[in-house]
Every structure is written in structure tokens, then in C-alpha cells.
Scaffold this motif. Structure first.
Motif, mmCIF file in Angstrom:
data_model
loop_
_atom_site.group_PDB
_atom_site.id
_atom_site.type_symbol
_atom_site.label_atom_id
_atom_site.label_comp_id
_atom_site.label_asym_id
_atom_site.label_seq_id
_atom_site.Cartn_x
_atom_site.Cartn_y
_atom_site.Cartn_z
ATOM 1 N N ASP A 2 0.855 -1.170 0.000
ATOM 2 C CA ASP A 2 0.000 0.000 0.000
ATOM 3 C C ASP A 2 0.904 1.238 0.000
ATOM 4 O O ASP A 2 2.123 1.134 -0.059
ATOM 5 C CB ASP A 2 -0.956 -0.011 1.188
ATOM 6 N N ARG A 3 0.314 2.401 0.069
ATOM 7 C CA ARG A 3 1.098 3.641 0.033
ATOM 8 C C ARG A 3 2.035 3.753 1.222
ATOM 9 O O ARG A 3 3.162 4.209 1.087
ATOM 10 C CB ARG A 3 0.166 4.846 -0.015
ATOM 11 N N GLU A 4 1.571 3.340 2.381
ATOM 12 C CA GLU A 4 2.402 3.412 3.581
ATOM 13 C C GLU A 4 3.630 2.513 3.446
ATOM 14 O O GLU A 4 4.749 2.920 3.768
ATOM 15 C CB GLU A 4 1.595 3.018 4.818
ATOM 16 N N THR A 5 3.445 1.309 2.956
ATOM 17 C CA THR A 5 4.561 0.384 2.763
ATOM 18 C C THR A 5 5.547 0.945 1.747
ATOM 19 O O THR A 5 6.759 0.865 1.941
ATOM 20 C CB THR A 5 4.036 -0.987 2.301
ATOM 21 N N LEU A 6 5.039 1.520 0.678
ATOM 22 C CA LEU A 6 5.895 2.118 -0.334
ATOM 23 C C LEU A 6 6.689 3.291 0.252
ATOM 24 O O LEU A 6 7.889 3.421 -0.004
ATOM 25 C CB LEU A 6 5.067 2.574 -1.529
ATOM 26 N N LEU A 7 6.045 4.107 1.062
ATOM 27 C CA LEU A 7 6.721 5.231 1.711
ATOM 28 C C LEU A 7 7.828 4.742 2.644
ATOM 29 O O LEU A 7 8.961 5.216 2.579
ATOM 30 C CB LEU A 7 5.721 6.078 2.507
ATOM 31 N N VAL A 8 7.507 3.775 3.493
ATOM 32 C CA VAL A 8 8.475 3.249 4.456
ATOM 33 C C VAL A 8 9.657 2.615 3.721
ATOM 34 O O VAL A 8 10.813 2.862 4.067
ATOM 35 C CB VAL A 8 7.802 2.245 5.421
ATOM 36 N N GLY A 9 9.394 1.829 2.718
ATOM 37 C CA GLY A 9 10.456 1.189 1.947
ATOM 38 C C GLY A 9 11.341 2.193 1.230
ATOM 39 O O GLY A 9 12.569 2.054 1.200
ATOM 40 N N THR A 10 10.729 3.221 0.675
ATOM 41 C CA THR A 10 11.483 4.259 -0.021
ATOM 42 C C THR A 10 12.391 5.016 0.933
ATOM 43 O O THR A 10 13.560 5.272 0.628
ATOM 44 C CB THR A 10 10.520 5.233 -0.739
ATOM 45 N N VAL A 11 11.870 5.356 2.103
ATOM 46 C CA VAL A 11 12.691 6.065 3.092
ATOM 47 C C VAL A 11 13.812 5.160 3.595
ATOM 48 O O VAL A 11 14.953 5.612 3.768
ATOM 49 C CB VAL A 11 11.828 6.613 4.253
ATOM 50 N N ASP A 12 13.531 3.878 3.825
ATOM 51 C CA ASP A 12 14.579 2.940 4.240
ATOM 52 C C ASP A 12 15.731 2.916 3.243
ATOM 53 O O ASP A 12 16.903 3.053 3.606
ATOM 54 C CB ASP A 12 14.026 1.517 4.377
ATOM 55 N N ILE A 13 15.409 2.746 1.974
ATOM 56 C CA ILE A 13 16.425 2.685 0.919
ATOM 57 C C ILE A 13 17.159 4.020 0.810
ATOM 58 O O ILE A 13 18.388 4.059 0.655
ATOM 59 C CB ILE A 13 15.795 2.296 -0.438
ATOM 60 N N ALA A 14 16.433 5.123 0.914
ATOM 61 C CA ALA A 14 17.056 6.443 0.832
ATOM 62 C C ALA A 14 18.023 6.670 1.995
ATOM 63 O O ALA A 14 19.118 7.213 1.808
ATOM 64 C CB ALA A 14 15.983 7.534 0.802
ATOM 65 N N LEU A 15 17.630 6.260 3.197
ATOM 66 C CA LEU A 15 18.519 6.408 4.354
ATOM 67 C C LEU A 15 19.787 5.587 4.205
ATOM 68 O O LEU A 15 20.887 6.076 4.480
ATOM 69 C CB LEU A 15 17.796 5.998 5.643
ATOM 70 N N LEU A 16 19.639 4.344 3.789
ATOM 71 C CA LEU A 16 20.814 3.499 3.597
ATOM 72 C C LEU A 16 21.717 4.057 2.504
ATOM 73 O O LEU A 16 22.950 4.080 2.648
ATOM 74 C CB LEU A 16 20.398 2.066 3.265
ATOM 75 N N THR A 17 21.122 4.517 1.423
ATOM 76 C CA THR A 17 21.892 5.103 0.332
ATOM 77 C C THR A 17 22.638 6.346 0.821
ATOM 78 O O THR A 17 23.830 6.507 0.553
ATOM 79 C CB THR A 17 20.976 5.449 -0.854
ATOM 80 N N ALA A 18 21.956 7.218 1.543
ATOM 81 C CA ALA A 18 22.588 8.432 2.060
ATOM 82 C C ALA A 18 23.721 8.099 3.029
ATOM 83 O O ALA A 18 24.788 8.728 2.981
ATOM 84 C CB ALA A 18 21.547 9.312 2.748
#
Length: 138
Positions: free
Chosen positions: A15-31
Motif C-alpha cells: 500500500d502507500r504506507e509500505t511504499l513510503l516506508v520502503g522508499t525512506v529505508d532505501i534512501a537512508l541506507l543510500t545516504a
């Protein structure tokens, strides 16, 4: 006749929440990884950056899939979120470290690197998820 109903924390679709959480997780790790590369002067072009990112992102995606991190209600409980996120990252960091020091990638690491990436990854991922879960539960 009484019927017992059991509520499950698992969801079957993203859902949108899962997509948001996953995107932020990947962005944090990338950063986090890119910051380490830039701060230590290890930037040698885009291929080198991708080679630094790939082991940890692959580890994260694999362990998130195995642990069911994105199929659970991410705001069900703060303790459950912390526990599952921490366990997933510790396992993912070990996979990333194993891949990084393998002969297939050009990325040897000094021994403190494992502690640093695991520690900062825990702080970043668990910290943001605590904040998100706390706000989402209000």
C-alpha cells in the motif's frame, strides 16, 4: 455459534504506507553509504559508488523479504517495529559486509567498518521508524 476472528499483522499487497516506508529505508541506507564514501574520499566515479551501495542494498532487500518487514503493519507497535527493523538490518549488514569483502567486489574494509556501518545503520533505520510509528499511531 461463536466464531473466533484472528487479526493478522500481515498484509497481502503493498500500500502507500509500505511504499513510503520502503522508499525512506532505501534512501537512508543510500545516504549513509554515500556520506561514508564522500567523507573518506573514496568517490571514484559512479561505478565505484554503485559497487559500494549494491552489497548493502541487496542485503537489505533480501533480509526484508525473508523477515516479512514490508508485509507487516509498520505502525502496529513501536516495540515490534524496533525489533524487526533491528534484526533485519543486523542480518542485512552482515550480508553486505560479506559481499563487500568478497573477491568479486573491489571493496576491502578495515575491521571497524563493520561496527560503524551496523551501528549507524541501526541508528538511522530504527530511529526513523520509531518516529514514524509514534506519529502514525496518534
Amino acid at each position: 455459534m461463536d466464531t473466533a476472528v484472528q487479526a493478522d499483522e500481515h498484509t497481502s499487497a503493498f500500500d502507500r504506507e509500505t511504499l513510503l516506508v520502503g522508499t525512506v529505508d532505501i534512501a537512508l541506507l543510500t545516504a549513509l553509504i554515500l556520506y561514508g564514501q564522500f567523507s573518506h574520499g573514496l568517490v571514484d566515479g559512479v561505478p565505484a559508488l554503485l559497487e559500494a551501495l549494491a552489497p548493502f542494498l541487496l542485503g537489505w532487500i533480501a533480509m526484508a523479504a525473508l523477515s516479512g518487514l514490508y508485509t507487516r503493519n509498520s505502525t502496529a507497535s513501536v516495540i515490534g517495529t524496533v525489533r524487526l527493523t533491528a534484526l533485519t538490518w543486523i542480518a542485512a549488514a552482515n550480508i553486505g559486509l560479506s559481499l563487500r569483502v568478497s573477491p568479486y567486489l573491489d571493496g576491502a574494509a578495515a575491521w571497524p567498518f563493520g561496527l560503524v556501518i551496523t551501528g549507524f545503520g541501526l541508528v538511522a533505520l530504527v530511529g526513523w521508524r520509531i518516529g514514524y510509528t509514534t506519529i502514525a499511531r496518534r
